[in-house]
Design a protein around this motif. Structure first.
Motif, PDB file in Angstrom:
ATOM      1  N   GLY A  36       0.082  15.118  -7.990  1.00 42.80           N
ATOM      2  CA  GLY A  36       1.069  15.420  -6.945  1.00 42.80           C
ATOM      3  C   GLY A  36       1.930  14.214  -6.580  1.00 42.80           C
ATOM      4  O   GLY A  36       2.603  14.218  -5.541  1.00 42.80           O
ATOM      5  N   ALA A  37       1.890  13.166  -7.417  1.00 42.34           N
ATOM      6  CA  ALA A  37       2.553  11.899  -7.048  1.00 42.34           C
ATOM      7  C   ALA A  37       4.027  12.067  -6.676  1.00 42.34           C
ATOM      8  O   ALA A  37       4.506  11.485  -5.703  1.00 42.34           O
ATOM      9  N   LYS A  38       4.724  12.894  -7.457  1.00 38.49           N
ATOM     10  CA  LYS A  38       6.164  13.032  -7.237  1.00 38.49           C
ATOM     11  C   LYS A  38       6.445  13.662  -5.857  1.00 38.49           C
ATOM     12  O   LYS A  38       7.313  13.210  -5.118  1.00 38.49           O
ATOM     13  N   GLN A  39       5.651  14.681  -5.549  1.00 43.04           N
ATOM     14  CA  GLN A  39       5.807  15.373  -4.269  1.00 43.04           C
ATOM     15  C   GLN A  39       5.486  14.429  -3.100  1.00 43.04           C
ATOM     16  O   GLN A  39       6.184  14.412  -2.092  1.00 43.04           O
ATOM     17  N   VAL A  40       4.425  13.629  -3.280  1.00 37.02           N
ATOM     18  CA  VAL A  40       4.017  12.693  -2.236  1.00 37.02           C
ATOM     19  C   VAL A  40       5.124  11.667  -2.003  1.00 37.02           C
ATOM     20  O   VAL A  40       5.437  11.319  -0.863  1.00 37.02           O
ATOM     21  N   LEU A  81       0.836  -1.204   0.000  1.00 41.48           N
ATOM     22  CA  LEU A  81       0.000   0.000   0.000  1.00 41.48           C
ATOM     23  C   LEU A  81       0.874   1.260   0.000  1.00 41.48           C
ATOM     24  O   LEU A  81       0.675   2.174  -0.801  1.00 41.48           O
ATOM     25  N   ILE A  82       1.859   1.282   0.874  1.00 37.56           N
ATOM     26  CA  ILE A  82       2.722   2.472   0.941  1.00 37.56           C
ATOM     27  C   ILE A  82       3.535   2.621  -0.353  1.00 37.56           C
ATOM     28  O   ILE A  82       3.668   3.719  -0.893  1.00 37.56           O
ATOM     29  N   ASP A  83       4.031   1.504  -0.868  1.00 44.13           N
ATOM     30  CA  ASP A  83       4.796   1.565  -2.120  1.00 44.13           C
ATOM     31  C   ASP A  83       3.968   2.108  -3.278  1.00 44.13           C
ATOM     32  O   ASP A  83       4.445   2.919  -4.071  1.00 44.13           O
ATOM     33  N   LEU A  84       2.706   1.657  -3.349  1.00 44.70           N
ATOM     34  CA  LEU A  84       1.861   2.113  -4.456  1.00 44.70           C
ATOM     35  C   LEU A  84       1.525   3.596  -4.322  1.00 44.70           C
ATOM     36  O   LEU A  84       1.451   4.302  -5.325  1.00 44.70           O
ATOM     37  N   VAL A  85       1.342   4.067  -3.090  1.00 47.31           N
ATOM     38  CA  VAL A  85       1.083   5.503  -2.912  1.00 47.31           C
ATOM     39  C   VAL A  85       2.330   6.287  -3.337  1.00 47.31           C
ATOM     40  O   VAL A  85       2.225   7.344  -3.965  1.00 47.31           O
ATOM     41  N   LYS A  86       3.494   5.747  -3.027  1.00 47.66           N
ATOM     42  CA  LYS A  86       4.731   6.414  -3.458  1.00 47.66           C
ATOM     43  C   LYS A  86       4.831   6.480  -4.982  1.00 47.66           C
ATOM     44  O   LYS A  86       5.328   7.438  -5.540  1.00 47.66           O
ATOM     45  N   GLN A  87       4.334   5.425  -5.626  1.00 46.40           N
ATOM     46  CA  GLN A  87       4.414   5.412  -7.095  1.00 46.40           C
ATOM     47  C   GLN A  87       3.393   6.327  -7.752  1.00 46.40           C
ATOM     48  O   GLN A  87       3.708   7.040  -8.695  1.00 46.40           O
ATOM     49  N   GLY A  88       2.145   6.281  -7.268  1.00 51.44           N
ATOM     50  CA  GLY A  88       1.089   6.966  -8.018  1.00 51.44           C
ATOM     51  C   GLY A  88       0.286   7.986  -7.241  1.00 51.44           C
ATOM     52  O   GLY A  88      -0.641   8.568  -7.788  1.00 51.44           O
ATOM     53  N   GLY A  89       0.609   8.208  -5.983  1.00 50.14           N
ATOM     54  CA  GLY A  89      -0.197   9.126  -5.160  1.00 50.14           C
ATOM     55  C   GLY A  89      -1.478   8.442  -4.706  1.00 50.14           C
ATOM     56  O   GLY A  89      -1.775   8.354  -3.527  1.00 50.14           O
ATOM     57  N   TRP A  90      -2.246   7.938  -5.669  1.00 49.28           N
ATOM     58  CA  TRP A  90      -3.402   7.089  -5.368  1.00 49.28           C
ATOM     59  C   TRP A  90      -2.981   5.633  -5.505  1.00 49.28           C
ATOM     60  O   TRP A  90      -1.944   5.335  -6.085  1.00 49.28           O
ATOM     61  N   ILE A  91      -3.850   4.723  -5.022  1.00 56.27           N
ATOM     62  CA  ILE A  91      -3.536   3.296  -5.137  1.00 56.27           C
ATOM     63  C   ILE A  91      -4.112   2.727  -6.434  1.00 56.27           C
ATOM     64  O   ILE A  91      -5.302   2.894  -6.708  1.00 56.27           O
ATOM     65  N   ASP A  92      -3.255   2.067  -7.197  1.00 53.97           N
ATOM     66  CA  ASP A  92      -3.713   1.326  -8.364  1.00 53.97           C
ATOM     67  C   ASP A  92      -4.192  -0.035  -7.853  1.00 53.97           C
ATOM     68  O   ASP A  92      -3.393  -0.906  -7.520  1.00 53.97           O
ATOM     69  N   GLU A  93      -5.526  -0.182  -7.770  1.00 57.15           N
ATOM     70  CA  GLU A  93      -6.085  -1.377  -7.116  1.00 57.15           C
ATOM     71  C   GLU A  93      -5.729  -2.679  -7.823  1.00 57.15           C
ATOM     72  O   GLU A  93      -5.624  -3.728  -7.198  1.00 57.15           O
ATOM     73  N   ARG A  94      -5.537  -2.601  -9.148  1.00 60.44           N
ATOM     74  CA  ARG A  94      -5.172  -3.822  -9.886  1.00 60.44           C
ATOM     75  C   ARG A  94      -3.802  -4.297  -9.417  1.00 60.44           C
ATOM     76  O   ARG A  94      -3.560  -5.465  -9.158  1.00 60.44           O
TER      77      ARG A  94
END
Lengths: 301, 331
Positions: free
Chosen positions: B308-312, B253-266
């Motif tokens: 804002g993914a990069k900033q997050v 979950l944390i890794d995906l937020v780091k990648q996309g800001g939101w979670i890619d559920e797939r």
């Protein structure tokens, strides 16, 4: 009729942009027909759904301080439409507002991280509000009643609030966490009949669904069975995570409990918008796992 | 004021019935005062536990107006104001949940005590083998035990625990709050073994479904769910995503937020349940769900990252770096 226009910074959340896009669609349709203006927070990020906090409190607070600060920059209240997003971001807002008075060092630490990454600092100048409360407290049930064009008569609706909406924050201003009525009051406003059952304030089991599926689905199954036994035509929820476990996983839930269920699960804005004359297809009611046809037939569609 | 008490009564192995008692009481009377009045003046057969009358012993917990709490802590006035909608106010009383009824409001707490014992709720004995003097703790070290030390073992959290309802192996919030008290105790030398123990399957911390009910009903503000979270945090700092699916859930979950800001559920499904293609059985279990979601237009064709993914990502990385450094300097 309302004299001033309501305006919010809309926090879409992950699920409404993923597996429950019909929620995003219906929130936009509902606010449009009510004349509520939404400014979408395109730069926002996932609230962590309680998982950031398990890593560290500092992580949950910092990431969500940034989310809140995005709304503060627009000088607007932050609008959620997910019980979990509300409970998490709302609680961060409570904690940081408390820190402004009682723990400046902690707030400075959080803002230090934000400044270092070029984000606006958290100021504690806005509010975090779920769509349910925006309807009940800001727009007002009477004003909604004025706009109802299609009364949802004879529709028995069982609310499913979601844990974080009721208990995630230290204080919720619009309901008693043990005896909430906001959802039921909305049902009455649109002409539907509220169904009371114990499950409405309990956990859907979603947090366990990735690794303890039997436990998770047993939990969901018990609540759905109870709602059916109490006479519900559908469950209505203000939480897309609950929706995932109660609707998307309902075929697996049926297998675990060994019983057919077939109970449709609606998102809150879908239900309200139906009563305001928005068509089922505009609300994505054809994109549920459990068919919503029985509900629509009962309403004469 | 006149109040009707609706009490769920039951004998062992028989179905429950509701009995009503009308009392003339003061709004400042506690619910326990009222139960005593019923027992002494109206019906001596009513069974309930009681002792200190002052929120200290934890004996009189029961469900009052739908939630577990202490009968000696709640009073008539606030209960009626909060919950009653009838002309003659009503207060409903029922036994605690998740435990079998012995009689009326008295439940069998055997599993509650057995589950407490299962977390080894004592400061490890090895650390006690210095008989010459007391075990000194700094005020700061002691203060870490304050919140969990307030637990009076009343059972309110256990009674409402949603995870206990579906998982008989889960030790429950009271036991895990105590477990955290042991993990946090500077005198205990079994921290690593404890964390390993509490990390097993879904009997320990991963059995919690985060329903918040324990936090919500605890009369002593122990906040068991928060304590469970603190144990998880200690475990997460020591493990990687391959340890178990429950841990992978958190890491991914944390890794995906780091990648996309939101979670890619797939991606979340593939990485958590399928363990990035390494868990074939897990992957196969996703197939029916995937097809179902696809068939109903619920599987998004693409994922749109947050602007804002990069900033997050750099924000999360700088918090993680800071936490890692401060953990390092503590150990």
């Amino acid at each position: 009729m309302r004299s001033s226009t309501l305006k919010y910074a809309y926090f879409p959340g992950c699920v409404a942009q993923g597996a429950c896009r019909e929620l995003d669609q219906s929130t936009k349709a509902l606010t449009k027909i009510l004349g509520i203006e939404l400014v979408e927070l395109k730069k926002a990020s996932c609230c962590g759904s309680g998982t950031f906090k398990e890593d560290s409190q500092l992580l949950e607070d910092t990431v969500n301080a940034r989310n809140i600060a995005l709304a503060e920059q627009l000088n607007l209240p932050l609008l959620t439409h997910c019980s979990t997003c509300q409970g998490v971001i709302g609680h961060v807002d409570e904690r940081l507002k408390d820190a402004q008075i009682n723990d400046r060092a902690y707030l400075d630490q959080v803002n230090g991280f934000l400044k270092k990454e070029g984000c606006s600092p958290y100021q504690g100048s806005t509010d975090v509000k779920h769509l349910l409360w925006a309807l009940v407290a800001d727009y007002g049930l009477e004003a909604i009643a004025d706009r109802v064009t299609r009364k949802l008569s004879n529709l028995n609706c069982a609310a499913f609030y979601g844990c974080y909406l009721l208990r995630g924050q230290d204080h919720i201003r619009y309901d008693d966490p043990f005896k909430p009525e906001s959802m039921e009051n909305v049902f009455r406003t649109v002409g539907a009949t509220p169904i009371y059952y114990r499950g409405r304030t309990q956990c859907c089991g979603w947090p366990l669904s990735s690794y303890a599926t039997d436990q998770s689905f047993k939990m969901a199954g018990a609540h759905i069975q109870e709602a059916i036994a109490a006479g519900a035509d559908c469950i209505v929820t203000p939480c897309p995570l609950c929706h995932l476990n109660l609707d998307s996983r309902q075929p697996e839930v049926e297998k675990v409990i060994g019983q057919k269920l077939g109970l449709p699960v609606l998102h809150l804005p879908q239900l309200v918008a139906l009563a305001l004359g928005v068509s089922p297809s505009e609300l994505g009611l054809d994109r549920h796992i459990v068919s919503t046809r029985s509900v629509l037939e009962k309403l004469g569609f | 004021m006149q109040v009707v008490f609706k009490i769920v009564r039951q004998n062992q192995d028989s179905s429950p019935r509701v009995e009503s008692y009308t009392l003339d009481v003061e709004s400042s009377n506690t619910i326990l005062d009222c139960l005593n009045q019923i027992k002494w003046e109206q019906d001596g057969t009513l069974a309930f536990r009681k002792n200190c009358r002052n929120t200290i012993c934890g004996s009189c917990s029961m469900r009052i107006n739908g939630r577990s709490t202490l009968a000696c802590k709640e009073n008539v006035g606030s209960e009626v104001a909060r919950f009653s909608t009838t002309e003659i106010p009503e207060i409903t009383i029922a036994p605690m949940g998740n435990m079998p009824v012995i009689k009326d409001l008295v439940v069998d707490m055997q599993s509650f005590w057995a589950n407490l014992k299962a977390v080894d709720p004592y400061v490890s004995t090895a650390a006690r083998q210095i008989p010459e003097r007391e075990f000194l703790q700094t005020p700061e070290e002691r203060s870490k035990l304050d919140q969990t030390g307030n637990c009076i073992m009343c059972g309110a959290c256990y009674s409402e625990c949603n995870a206990r309802e579906v998982n008989p192996g889960f030790v429950g919030p009271h036991a895990l709050a105590k477990a955290y008290r042991m993990v946090a105790d500077s005198r205990d030398d079994q921290t690593e073994a404890r964390l390993d123990h509490y990390n097993q399957g879904t009997d320990g911390v991963w059995g919690c479904t985060r329903c918040y009910l324990c936090n919500s009903v605890c009369p002593m503000e122990v906040a068991p769910m928060d304590q469970i979270g603190k144990i998880k945090s200690e475990i997460l700092a020591r493990t990687d995503g391959q340890t178990s699916r429950s841990i992978r859930h958190r890491k991914v979950l944390i890794d995906l937020v780091k990648q996309g800001g939101w979670i890619d559920e797939r991606q979340f499904g593939l990485q958590v349940v399928g363990n990035s293609l390494k868990d074939l059985k897990g992957l196969m279990s996703l197939v029916p769900l995937g097809l179902r979601m696809l068939g109903h237009g619920k599987l998004p064709a693409k994922f749109e990252p947050s602007e804002g993914a990069k900033q997050v990502r750099s924000l999360i990385e700088s918090v993680q770096k800071f936490k890692a450094e401060s953990n390092h300097s503590q150990s």
